[in-house]
Write an enzyme that holds these catalytic residues in place. Sequence first.
Site, PDB file in Angstrom:
ATOM      1  N   ARG A  63     190.744  57.711 -39.654  1.00  0.00           N
ATOM      2  CA  ARG A  63     191.842  56.791 -39.965  1.00  0.00           C
ATOM      3  C   ARG A  63     191.437  55.733 -40.982  1.00  0.00           C
ATOM      4  NH1 ARG A  63     192.213  52.049 -37.279  1.00  0.00           N
ATOM      5  NH2 ARG A  63     194.468  52.202 -37.028  1.00  0.00           N
ATOM      6  N   ASP A 115     192.991  45.522 -37.807  1.00  0.00           N
ATOM      7  CA  ASP A 115     192.789  46.011 -36.445  1.00  0.00           C
ATOM      8  C   ASP A 115     191.822  45.118 -35.677  1.00  0.00           C
ATOM      9  OD1 ASP A 115     194.432  48.182 -36.725  1.00  0.00           O
ATOM     10  OD2 ASP A 115     192.825  49.548 -37.322  1.00  0.00           O
ATOM     11  N   GLU A 174     172.963  69.181 -18.004  1.00  0.00           N
ATOM     12  CA  GLU A 174     172.193  67.987 -17.652  1.00  0.00           C
ATOM     13  C   GLU A 174     171.757  67.193 -18.873  1.00  0.00           C
ATOM     14  OE1 GLU A 174     170.456  65.159 -15.234  1.00  0.00           O
ATOM     15  OE2 GLU A 174     171.842  66.796 -14.751  1.00  0.00           O
ATOM     16  N   PRO A 221     175.337  59.874 -23.652  1.00  0.00           N
ATOM     17  CA  PRO A 221     175.537  58.601 -22.944  1.00  0.00           C
ATOM     18  C   PRO A 221     174.367  57.639 -23.101  1.00  0.00           C
ATOM     19  CG  PRO A 221     175.115  60.388 -21.390  1.00  0.00           C
ATOM     20  CD  PRO A 221     175.315  61.019 -22.730  1.00  0.00           C
TER      21      PRO A 221
END
Length: 239
Positions: A154, A169, A116, A89
């Site tokens: 993809r 896209d 953690e 993150p």
Amino acid sequence: MHIDILTLFPEMFTGVIESSILKKAQDKNKFTYQLVNFREYAQNKHQKVDDYPYGGGAGMVLTPQPIFDAVEAVKKERSSKPRVILMCPQGETFTQKKAEELVQEDHLIFICGHYEGFDERIRTHLVNDEISIGDYVLTGGELGAMVVMDSVIRLLPNVLGNEASAPQDSFSSGLLEHPHYTRPAEFRGMKVPEVLLSGDHGKIAAWRKEQSLKRTYERRKDLLNNSKLTIDEKSIVKD
């Protein structure tokens, strides 16, 4: 392309990788993958891969030894130099541009963490990229790795049924994609824009460009700041 996925929960990937476009890409021999449970590389008798953090604090931290050994082992299996990606993150937010960069690689290694966090030596001495799929925290890196893999695979040549699909896209051009319509031409009183039924490809292209700019302006105005717009496109945005 070959992809190695280092995870404590390899069973999480099977349904995703063996379905839909990813399954079709495998059938076309566009990529191969290997699921590696790095717990198997732990050198202690209980195969423990985490420990308490130095200095105290909540949670457990993944230790470096099993992950270093697992990465080194999969590197030896192939002659190509891999791109090692840590799902985290705190990493760089994943974008379409990053997917277009990663699809150029022959070998990707994803490290999916839990608990953690990671021992800092994994970040500083083992990986090439730290990637986050958004400003939120998941239980582990597996779901994030699946998202990145799907986005990258993809883009491999001949994976999608229509080769024109990927370049059109959202985000591929730096803008959001224009609206789409299909049959019937009228549904419950809602009609398809006349221009799309006209057969005039020039007018259709102009309409789609205008709608793409309008949608980007309304929903993601920040993207316009980074787009290299033509004079005509700037005029549309101004209007």
